[in-house]
Design an enzyme around this catalytic site. Sequence first.
Site, mmCIF file in Angstrom:
data_model
loop_
_atom_site.group_PDB
_atom_site.id
_atom_site.type_symbol
_atom_site.label_atom_id
_atom_site.label_comp_id
_atom_site.label_asym_id
_atom_site.label_seq_id
_atom_site.Cartn_x
_atom_site.Cartn_y
_atom_site.Cartn_z
ATOM 1 C CE1 TYR A 1 48.999 53.641 51.544
ATOM 2 C CE2 TYR A 1 48.195 54.629 49.544
ATOM 3 C CZ TYR A 1 47.964 54.102 50.787
ATOM 4 O OH TYR A 1 46.675 54.023 51.275
ATOM 5 C CE1 TYR B 1 41.417 49.903 54.082
ATOM 6 C CE2 TYR B 1 40.807 52.175 54.585
ATOM 7 C CZ TYR B 1 41.245 50.922 55.000
ATOM 8 O OH TYR B 1 41.532 50.697 56.325
ATOM 9 N N GLY B 2 40.113 48.878 49.432
ATOM 10 C CA GLY B 2 40.067 47.420 49.432
ATOM 11 C C GLY B 2 38.833 46.893 48.711
ATOM 12 N NE ARG C 1 43.580 42.856 53.135
ATOM 13 C CZ ARG C 1 42.370 43.242 53.585
ATOM 14 N NH1 ARG C 1 41.870 44.409 53.251
ATOM 15 N NH2 ARG C 1 41.670 42.451 54.373
ATOM 16 N N GLY D 1 43.057 48.850 43.465
ATOM 17 C CA GLY D 1 44.529 48.836 43.503
ATOM 18 C C GLY D 1 45.085 48.105 42.286
ATOM 19 C CB ALA D 2 45.651 48.459 39.082
HETATM 20 P P1 NAP Z 1 42.436 46.120 46.438
HETATM 21 O O1 NAP Z 1 42.157 47.164 45.444
HETATM 22 O O2 NAP Z 1 41.311 45.551 47.204
HETATM 23 O O3 NAP Z 1 43.192 44.916 45.751
HETATM 24 C C1 NAP Z 1 44.402 45.056 45.098
HETATM 25 C C2 NAP Z 1 44.764 43.685 44.626
HETATM 26 O O4 NAP Z 1 43.909 43.341 43.547
HETATM 27 C C3 NAP Z 1 46.176 43.473 44.152
HETATM 28 O O5 NAP Z 1 46.616 42.293 44.790
HETATM 29 C C4 NAP Z 1 46.051 43.211 42.673
HETATM 30 O O6 NAP Z 1 46.889 42.177 42.200
HETATM 31 C C5 NAP Z 1 44.644 42.708 42.538
HETATM 32 N N1 NAP Z 1 44.054 43.057 41.247
HETATM 33 C C6 NAP Z 1 43.740 44.280 40.764
HETATM 34 N N2 NAP Z 1 43.198 44.190 39.544
HETATM 35 C C7 NAP Z 1 43.194 42.880 39.229
HETATM 36 C C8 NAP Z 1 42.769 42.140 38.092
HETATM 37 N N3 NAP Z 1 42.245 42.733 37.021
HETATM 38 N N4 NAP Z 1 42.906 40.791 38.111
HETATM 39 C C9 NAP Z 1 43.425 40.158 39.174
HETATM 40 N N5 NAP Z 1 43.867 40.811 40.288
HETATM 41 C C10 NAP Z 1 43.739 42.142 40.297
HETATM 42 O O7 NAP Z 1 43.540 46.532 47.483
HETATM 43 P P2 NAP Z 1 44.102 47.765 48.228
HETATM 44 O O8 NAP Z 1 45.312 48.209 47.487
HETATM 45 O O9 NAP Z 1 44.189 47.377 49.644
HETATM 46 O O10 NAP Z 1 43.081 48.922 48.121
HETATM 47 C C11 NAP Z 1 43.055 49.816 47.035
HETATM 48 C C12 NAP Z 1 43.607 51.182 47.397
HETATM 49 O O11 NAP Z 1 42.928 51.674 48.551
HETATM 50 C C13 NAP Z 1 45.093 51.246 47.791
HETATM 51 O O12 NAP Z 1 45.948 51.229 46.685
HETATM 52 C C14 NAP Z 1 45.111 52.565 48.498
HETATM 53 O O13 NAP Z 1 45.097 53.635 47.556
HETATM 54 C C15 NAP Z 1 43.795 52.542 49.271
HETATM 55 N N6 NAP Z 1 43.931 52.032 50.663
HETATM 56 C C16 NAP Z 1 43.761 52.941 51.676
HETATM 57 C C17 NAP Z 1 43.886 52.550 52.996
HETATM 58 C C18 NAP Z 1 43.673 53.567 54.087
HETATM 59 O O14 NAP Z 1 44.019 53.315 55.250
HETATM 60 N N7 NAP Z 1 43.092 54.714 53.788
HETATM 61 C C19 NAP Z 1 44.201 51.218 53.311
HETATM 62 C C20 NAP Z 1 44.335 50.296 52.256
HETATM 63 C C21 NAP Z 1 44.193 50.731 50.946
HETATM 64 P P3 NAP Z 1 48.509 42.207 42.206
HETATM 65 O O15 NAP Z 1 48.912 41.910 43.613
HETATM 66 O O16 NAP Z 1 48.849 41.113 41.236
HETATM 67 O O17 NAP Z 1 48.934 43.576 41.767
#
Ligand code: NAP
Length: 339
Positions: A58, A203-204, A208, A279-280
């Site tokens: 990351y 995750y996710g 996203r 994700g934040a």
């Molecule tokens: P997620 O948590 O599904 O979504 C993140 C998105 O949500 C961002 O675009 C963010 O907006 C938005 N968001 C968060 N809080 C919000 C709120 N209160 N109001 C409006 N929008 C909001 O996405 P993710 O990052 O894919 O998944 C979370 C975590 O999982 C990652 O950070 C990582 O640690 C982990 N992950 C792991 C893998 C793996 O292969 N193991 C793959 C993907 C993710 P903004 O864009 O405006 O910031």
Amino acid sequence: METIEIGTSGIIASRIALGTWAIGGWMWGGSTDIGESVHTIRSAIARGITLIDTAPVYGFGRSESIVGMALSGGLRERAVIATKGGLEWRDGKIWRNSSPARIRKEVEESLRRLGTDYIDLYQVHWPDPLVPIHETAATLAALLKEGKIRAIGVSNYSAAQMAQFRQAAPIHSVQPPYNLFEREAEVDVLPYAAQHDIAVLCYGALCRGLLAGTITAATRFKGDDLRRKDPKFQEPRFSQYLAAVAALDRYARERYGLTVLALAVRWVLGQGNTIALWGARRPAQLDPVNDALGWKLDDEAKRRIDQILLQIVKDPIGPEFMAPPQRGDAGALPASLAA
Ligand code: NAP
């Protein structure tokens, strides 16, 4: 905050975890502000979110360094740091590499960047078809014995791969993609985890950002933002997913007086020994955390949610586009296309 033990590790973590991929400034539309990122991580801890999920890839070390910075000065002991290993990068391209040598090197680099002498949960980021699973597992078992890591996790593994891994090392957690729209983990990963006392870091959880309810048809993603390639964000699917989010939001408001974001996170927390990764990158994004805690969806709500999805999302698709290639693959993707 609701808490959970990570498998049988004895480690207690919050059921909502902070995801720090975007904080790394890679594949989320550009670099993030360090001060604001540090503030976000500290704000998570202040809200009772103890589990902080990061990875070397990351931002190629940046996310881990920022996590280390945020936890310096007395917060380390309050946090459960979950990082990963098994992806390699060079010249803007990434590959899978879970060889013992690579994992050993990565653990040392992660410890240095995180400013700590132990990692609470160390996860293999993606299965590597070029390295026998028992070799990777034996390396993690040795690291556990040495005290460099306190628990072992895998990510993006199938149940069959977990079964192989467990012949050489325990598994305390698995990290699959899992949210209202992406349910593949229900086929074998969730049942296997339930059967073997393995915690599931989903995750996710907000898909996203789609399930946060603030994305509209007019939203444009900039620079290296992965959603420019994500098939859910391309027409004709994009309109279907947005319509489903709107219907889920209406239902959440009518039935519970809450938004689709709270509904989506609560749904994940209702699926077993689960932890929702959120994700934040700005502290205010965590303001709705409490809306997802302390209540349960009943069977009628779950049925209604499934009905809405079935009626509106005619052409569902998973998160497969994110899978990184194996080493030597002629189709190896540039880093901007894989995570
Ligand atoms: P997620 O948590 O599904 O979504 C993140 C998105 O949500 C961002 O675009 C963010 O907006 C938005 N968001 C968060 N809080 C919000 C709120 N209160 N109001 C409006 N929008 C909001 O996405 P993710 O990052 O894919 O998944 C979370 C975590 O999982 C990652 O950070 C990582 O640690 C982990 N992950 C792991 C893998 C793996 O292969 N193991 C793959 C993907 C993710 P903004 O864009 O405006 O910031």
